[in-house]
Scaffold this motif. Structure first.
Motif, mmCIF file in Angstrom:
data_model
loop_
_atom_site.group_PDB
_atom_site.id
_atom_site.type_symbol
_atom_site.label_atom_id
_atom_site.label_comp_id
_atom_site.label_asym_id
_atom_site.label_seq_id
_atom_site.Cartn_x
_atom_site.Cartn_y
_atom_site.Cartn_z
ATOM 1 N N GLY A 1 -14.724 11.556 53.923
ATOM 2 C CA GLY A 1 -13.455 11.205 54.544
ATOM 3 C C GLY A 1 -13.492 11.315 56.051
ATOM 4 O O GLY A 1 -14.507 11.646 56.651
ATOM 5 N N ARG A 2 -12.347 11.008 56.628
ATOM 6 C CA ARG A 2 -12.213 11.086 58.084
ATOM 7 C C ARG A 2 -11.100 12.061 58.427
ATOM 8 O O ARG A 2 -10.148 12.219 57.665
ATOM 9 C CB ARG A 2 -11.842 9.715 58.648
ATOM 10 N N LEU A 3 -11.217 12.671 59.600
ATOM 11 C CA LEU A 3 -10.221 13.624 60.038
ATOM 12 C C LEU A 3 -9.590 13.134 61.331
ATOM 13 O O LEU A 3 -10.284 12.892 62.315
ATOM 14 C CB LEU A 3 -10.868 15.000 60.247
ATOM 15 N N TYR A 4 -8.277 12.973 61.315
ATOM 16 C CA TYR A 4 -7.552 12.539 62.506
ATOM 17 C C TYR A 4 -6.684 13.674 63.017
ATOM 18 O O TYR A 4 -6.218 14.502 62.246
ATOM 19 C CB TYR A 4 -6.638 11.359 62.179
ATOM 20 N N LYS A 5 -6.471 13.671 64.311
ATOM 21 C CA LYS A 5 -5.449 14.558 64.855
ATOM 22 C C LYS A 5 -4.194 13.725 65.071
ATOM 23 O O LYS A 5 -4.246 12.659 65.683
ATOM 24 C CB LYS A 5 -5.880 15.191 66.179
ATOM 25 N N SER A 6 -3.081 14.192 64.541
ATOM 26 C CA SER A 6 -1.820 13.482 64.704
ATOM 27 C C SER A 6 -0.698 14.518 64.789
ATOM 28 O O SER A 6 -0.948 15.671 65.134
ATOM 29 C CB SER A 6 -1.614 12.519 63.524
ATOM 30 N N THR A 7 0.512 14.101 64.491
ATOM 31 C CA THR A 7 1.629 15.034 64.542
ATOM 32 C C THR A 7 2.461 14.933 63.271
ATOM 33 O O THR A 7 2.558 13.867 62.665
ATOM 34 C CB THR A 7 2.554 14.747 65.743
ATOM 35 N N HIS A 8 3.038 16.054 62.884
ATOM 36 C CA HIS A 8 3.931 16.104 61.736
ATOM 37 C C HIS A 8 5.347 16.278 62.272
ATOM 38 O O HIS A 8 5.615 17.250 62.985
ATOM 39 C CB HIS A 8 3.545 17.291 60.841
ATOM 40 N N LEU A 9 6.213 15.350 62.012
ATOM 41 C CA LEU A 9 7.623 15.355 62.424
ATOM 42 C C LEU A 9 7.830 15.180 63.933
ATOM 43 O O LEU A 9 8.543 14.291 64.357
ATOM 44 C CB LEU A 9 8.339 16.630 61.970
ATOM 45 N N ALA A 10 7.203 16.043 64.740
ATOM 46 C CA ALA A 10 7.413 15.974 66.182
ATOM 47 C C ALA A 10 6.140 16.411 66.891
ATOM 48 O O ALA A 10 5.278 17.034 66.291
ATOM 49 C CB ALA A 10 8.581 16.879 66.581
ATOM 50 N N SER A 11 6.052 16.098 68.187
ATOM 51 C CA SER A 11 4.816 16.398 68.910
ATOM 52 C C SER A 11 4.564 17.905 69.026
ATOM 53 O O SER A 11 3.448 18.324 69.299
ATOM 54 C CB SER A 11 4.868 15.772 70.300
ATOM 55 N N SER A 12 5.613 18.704 68.755
ATOM 56 C CA SER A 12 5.419 20.153 68.790
ATOM 57 C C SER A 12 4.675 20.664 67.564
ATOM 58 O O SER A 12 4.298 21.822 67.503
ATOM 59 C CB SER A 12 6.774 20.845 68.885
ATOM 60 N N ARG A 13 4.483 19.794 66.586
ATOM 61 C CA ARG A 13 3.752 20.191 65.377
ATOM 62 C C ARG A 13 2.504 19.329 65.214
ATOM 63 O O ARG A 13 2.491 18.356 64.457
ATOM 64 C CB ARG A 13 4.643 20.011 64.134
#
Lengths: 198, 272
Positions: free
Chosen positions: B31-43
């Motif tokens: 698989g691949r691993l991405y960095k993103s955000t959950h709900l808001a950029s603070s998470r």
């Protein structure tokens, strides 16, 4: 106006999400609302949530995110996005149970969280949504802004612990600090929702 | 090029929000691993995505992907409830092949140890018991690793791929300074590199088992990985085992079993 327009990362842009919180709503109001829901009146398509079973904004928004994802992937398990938000708060797939625990109880619920998702193909404006809500929830105090502190005022922790099976969990019992314990409960609740039915 | 992969559908709703665009962190075999955000950029979150495999029958592929993501999520849930330091699951869609995890700040333990070792003056010298005294911060890290692995095994979970790359060093909120007060910025930076809470990641190969054999093999995999990644610090591995031995009642018998596993290697004999 006390309707908050929510933005949630990584959700489709073809919809507006509104949030409102009413405190001290009387029994007549919740009974009237329940009648409308039982009659499946499409004008009353909202997610009505009992604020006592909600921990924080992150907790609530996680459920909305999960429900919107179900819409996007066409995997709704309930009739619409609003009922799906209520189901998304549950760690189990029992829909009736989810409605009973996170939906409001007529005559019992006093603090009511309302979420409304308006897709852009629908003409309804923010003003119209708010006017309709105010008309049918005349009794409660409108809370604005809806902060974590305001939500926490309504939280019934014994309910939360029971609903998310948090009693006797080692990870919680070893935490002494109260604020940290609540953060950990939020973390485990969100996780329980993500793993719904597993 | 890594960036040429199409994003998983769940991340394609950007730019509906003002959040930072997702970025590819790493690519594994599955698989691949991405960095993103959950709900808001603070998470911030890590999104683990298992793309469909064109060489597999679609029905089988869907079933395998779903089962593997669910299995990993269940293991993480169990660890979180038991208090083993692992990332939380924020959201998932097993059928679509993704899982959104808590973002763990900091660097892998491997990088931290390398910073520490790299800063040593006599670079080619293996660390032995004689200069152990200068190694206190690293030894403390070794003990924290042993304790965390012990806590994991106590819950009945076998990680399956224990390496110093699959452990993160989450920075402490308050900086601890060791008893032997270091002087100079360089020494402080070096010491900071091996500080932090050990958080286990990547449970893609995890299984449930409480047998001494499986636990010993898990430790053996870590021992071998450690020896090849950090050959100069090989001697310090004993501190991992020492701390592990104190974590639960049956741990000492796992260490006895480990001696057997060392003799024959990871694979168990097919006889008997």
């Amino acid at each position: 106006m006390a309707l908050e327009k929510l933005t949630i990362d990584n959700t489709p842009s073809n919809q507006n999400i509104y949030l409102a919180l009413f405190r001290d709503v009387d029994a007549d109001t919740t009974q009237a609302l329940q009648k409308q829901l039982l009659a499946r009146n499409p004008a009353f398509e909202y997610a009505f949530i009992d604020a006592s079973s909600i921990i924080s904004r992150v907790h609530l928004l996680s459920a909305i995110y999960n429900a919107l994802n179900a819409v996007a992937t066409n995997t709704l398990q309930t009739p619409n996005v609003h009922s799906e938000i209520v189901l998304s708060l549950s760690p189990s797939n029992n829909i009736a149970d989810a409605y009973r625990r996170w939906g409001f109880a007529a005559g019992k619920t006093t603090d009511l969280i309302v979420v409304k998702v308006v897709f852009h193909d629908n003409e309804q404006t923010e003003e119209q949504v708010w006017a309709h809500l105010k008309e049918h929830i005349p009794t409660g105090t409108v809370v604005d802004p809806i902060t974590d502190e305001e939500i926490a005022k309504s939280t019934d922790w014994s309910k939360v612990r029971k609903y998310y099976k948090l009693n006797g969990v080692p990870a919680l019992d070893r935490i002494k600090d109260d604020a940290e314990k609540k953060r950990e409960m939020e973390r485990l609740a969100v996780m329980g929702m993500a793993l719904r039915g597993l | 090029m890594a960036t040429e992969f199409p994003l998983p559908p769940v991340l394609t709703y950007y730019p509906s929000s003002s959040s930072t665009p997702p970025s590819l962190i790493t690519q594994g075999a599955e698989g691949r691993l991405y960095k993103s955000t959950h709900l808001a950029s603070s998470r911030p979150c890590a999104l683990k995505y298992r793309p469909p495999k064109p060489y597999r029958h679609p029905i089988l592929d869907a079933r395998l992907t779903k089962a593997r993501i669910q299995a990993e999520a269940k293991v993480l849930d169990r660890c979180c409830r038991e208090g083993v330091p692992v990332p939380a699951v924020y959201a998932m869609d097993a059928a679509a092949g993704w899982m959104m995890l808590e973002w763990i700040e900091g660097q892998p333990v491997r990088a931290g140890i390398n910073v520490w070792l790299g800063a040593r003056p006599e670079t080619d010298e293996a660390i032995d018991a004689a200069n152990d005294a200068h190694q206190t911060p690293l030894i403390n890290l070794m003990e924290r690793i042993g304790t965390v692995v012990g806590a994991l095994h106590l819950t009945g979970i076998i990680h399956g791929d224990l390496t110093t790359s699959n452990m993160m060093l989450q920075p402490w909120k308050t900086t601890h300074t060791s008893q032997q007060q270091t002087n100079g910025e360089e020494a402080a930076a070096k010491e900071a590199a091996v500080q932090g809470d050990v958080v286990l990641i990547d449970f893609g190969l995890a299984t449930t088992s409480s047998s001494d054999e499986d636990r010993a093999v898990d430790l053996y995999v870590l021992e071998r990985a450690f020896a090849s990644t950090h050959p100069r610090a090989e001697k310090l591995f004993e501190h991992v085992l020492e701390a592990y031995g104190k974590t639960f009642k049956k741990a000492p018998s796992v260490l006895v079993k480990l001696a057997d596993v060392r003799m024959r290697g990871r694979k168990r004999s097919m006889l008997g």
